[in-house]
Design a protein around this motif. Structure first.
Motif, PDB file in Angstrom:
ATOM      1  N   ILE A  37      37.295 -11.214  -5.940  1.00  0.00           N
ATOM      2  CA  ILE A  37      35.999 -11.378  -5.262  1.00  0.00           C
ATOM      3  C   ILE A  37      35.754 -12.850  -4.920  1.00  0.00           C
ATOM      4  O   ILE A  37      35.245 -13.161  -3.847  1.00  0.00           O
ATOM      5  N   ARG A  38      36.128 -13.771  -5.784  1.00  0.00           N
ATOM      6  CA  ARG A  38      35.922 -15.196  -5.503  1.00  0.00           C
ATOM      7  C   ARG A  38      36.698 -15.628  -4.266  1.00  0.00           C
ATOM      8  O   ARG A  38      36.197 -16.389  -3.440  1.00  0.00           O
ATOM      9  N   GLU A  39      37.933 -15.145  -4.135  1.00  0.00           N
ATOM     10  CA  GLU A  39      38.737 -15.512  -2.975  1.00  0.00           C
ATOM     11  C   GLU A  39      38.171 -14.885  -1.703  1.00  0.00           C
ATOM     12  O   GLU A  39      38.145 -15.517  -0.644  1.00  0.00           O
ATOM     13  N   LYS A  40      37.684 -13.668  -1.816  1.00  0.00           N
ATOM     14  CA  LYS A  40      37.043 -13.027  -0.664  1.00  0.00           C
ATOM     15  C   LYS A  40      35.818 -13.815  -0.222  1.00  0.00           C
ATOM     16  O   LYS A  40      35.602 -14.045   0.973  1.00  0.00           O
ATOM     17  N   LEU A  41      34.991 -14.240  -1.187  1.00  0.00           N
ATOM     18  CA  LEU A  41      33.805 -15.030  -0.864  1.00  0.00           C
ATOM     19  C   LEU A  41      34.188 -16.369  -0.243  1.00  0.00           C
ATOM     20  O   LEU A  41      33.523 -16.851   0.675  1.00  0.00           O
ATOM     21  N   LEU A  42      35.254 -16.979  -0.749  1.00  0.00           N
ATOM     22  CA  LEU A  42      35.719 -18.238  -0.189  1.00  0.00           C
ATOM     23  C   LEU A  42      36.120 -18.062   1.277  1.00  0.00           C
ATOM     24  O   LEU A  42      35.736 -18.870   2.134  1.00  0.00           O
ATOM     25  N   THR A  46      34.165 -19.691   4.508  1.00  0.00           N
ATOM     26  CA  THR A  46      34.937 -20.503   5.447  1.00  0.00           C
ATOM     27  C   THR A  46      34.759 -19.999   6.879  1.00  0.00           C
ATOM     28  O   THR A  46      34.515 -20.782   7.799  1.00  0.00           O
ATOM     29  N   VAL A  47      34.863 -18.699   7.080  1.00  0.00           N
ATOM     30  CA  VAL A  47      34.707 -18.124   8.419  1.00  0.00           C
ATOM     31  C   VAL A  47      33.291 -18.348   8.934  1.00  0.00           C
ATOM     32  O   VAL A  47      33.092 -18.730  10.098  1.00  0.00           O
ATOM     33  N   ILE A  48      32.308 -18.144   8.079  1.00  0.00           N
ATOM     34  CA  ILE A  48      30.913 -18.338   8.506  1.00  0.00           C
ATOM     35  C   ILE A  48      30.662 -19.801   8.876  1.00  0.00           C
ATOM     36  O   ILE A  48      29.989 -20.093   9.872  1.00  0.00           O
ATOM     37  N   SER A  49      31.226 -20.729   8.083  1.00  0.00           N
ATOM     38  CA  SER A  49      31.017 -22.145   8.409  1.00  0.00           C
ATOM     39  C   SER A  49      31.690 -22.513   9.724  1.00  0.00           C
ATOM     40  O   SER A  49      31.109 -23.245  10.538  1.00  0.00           O
ATOM     41  N   PHE A  50      32.892 -22.005   9.985  1.00  0.00           N
ATOM     42  CA  PHE A  50      33.557 -22.272  11.262  1.00  0.00           C
ATOM     43  C   PHE A  50      32.765 -21.702  12.424  1.00  0.00           C
ATOM     44  O   PHE A  50      32.621 -22.343  13.468  1.00  0.00           O
ATOM     45  N   VAL A  51      32.242 -20.503  12.272  1.00  0.00           N
ATOM     46  CA  VAL A  51      31.436 -19.887  13.330  1.00  0.00           C
ATOM     47  C   VAL A  51      30.160 -20.686  13.562  1.00  0.00           C
ATOM     48  O   VAL A  51      29.751 -20.918  14.710  1.00  0.00           O
ATOM     49  N   ALA A  52      29.518 -21.146  12.503  1.00  0.00           N
ATOM     50  CA  ALA A  52      28.286 -21.929  12.650  1.00  0.00           C
ATOM     51  C   ALA A  52      28.555 -23.249  13.362  1.00  0.00           C
ATOM     52  O   ALA A  52      27.809 -23.651  14.264  1.00  0.00           O
TER      53      ALA A  52
END
Length: 141
Positions: A37-42, A46-52
């Motif tokens: 779960i930690r790796e999934k959240l990471l 990461t994807v959300i920050s790149f999209v933002a």
């Protein structure tokens, strides 16, 4: 000849088949283990920050494009207004030159240079002496 544990000098053993129509097959099955779960959240963060960041950059470029478009429109309006102003200046100059001819045709006469007309300044309302404001010449203002 078969390769047996790095030694080619060993004589290969003949394979004995029990049944001529049956051959044993091995199948390699690979199972993918699920991510923690930690790796999934990471990955998700990461994807959300790149999209933002990408959307912020795209929004800024769109804003800059809009400002450039507005400035081009303003420049076009300024040039068209300058053309209109020059046309109106020419029209004003021609009207200024022709106003004397039109006035003479209408029956007006030109004043003589030596005749000066003085018009006295009179207050329009009768005020009492206590509240009377003294007349101030406009030249002194």
């Amino acid at each position: 000849m078969a390769y047996t544990r790095g030694n080619l000098a060993v004589k290969p053993k003949p394979n004995e088949r029990v049944s001529p129509g049956y051959r044993e097959q091995t199948k390699v099955v690979t199972r993918r283990t699920s991510l923690p779960i930690r790796e999934k959240l990471l990955y998700l963060v990461t994807v959300i920050s790149f999209v933002a960041i990408a959307s912020l950059i795209i929004w800024r470029y769109a804003h800059i494009y809009d400002l450039n478009k507005q400035s081009q429109r303003m420049a076009d309006m300024i040039t068209s207004n300058k053309v209109k102003i020059s046309q109106l200046e020419v029209q004003r100059q021609t009207l200024k030159e022709s106003v004397v001819d039109i006035a003479i045709k209408s029956g007006y006469v030109l004043p003589e240079e030596a005749s000066i007309i003085h018009v006295p300044r009179v207050s329009s309302s009768m005020e009492s002496s206590e509240t009377k404001v003294p007349d101030v010449d406009t030249a002194e203002k």
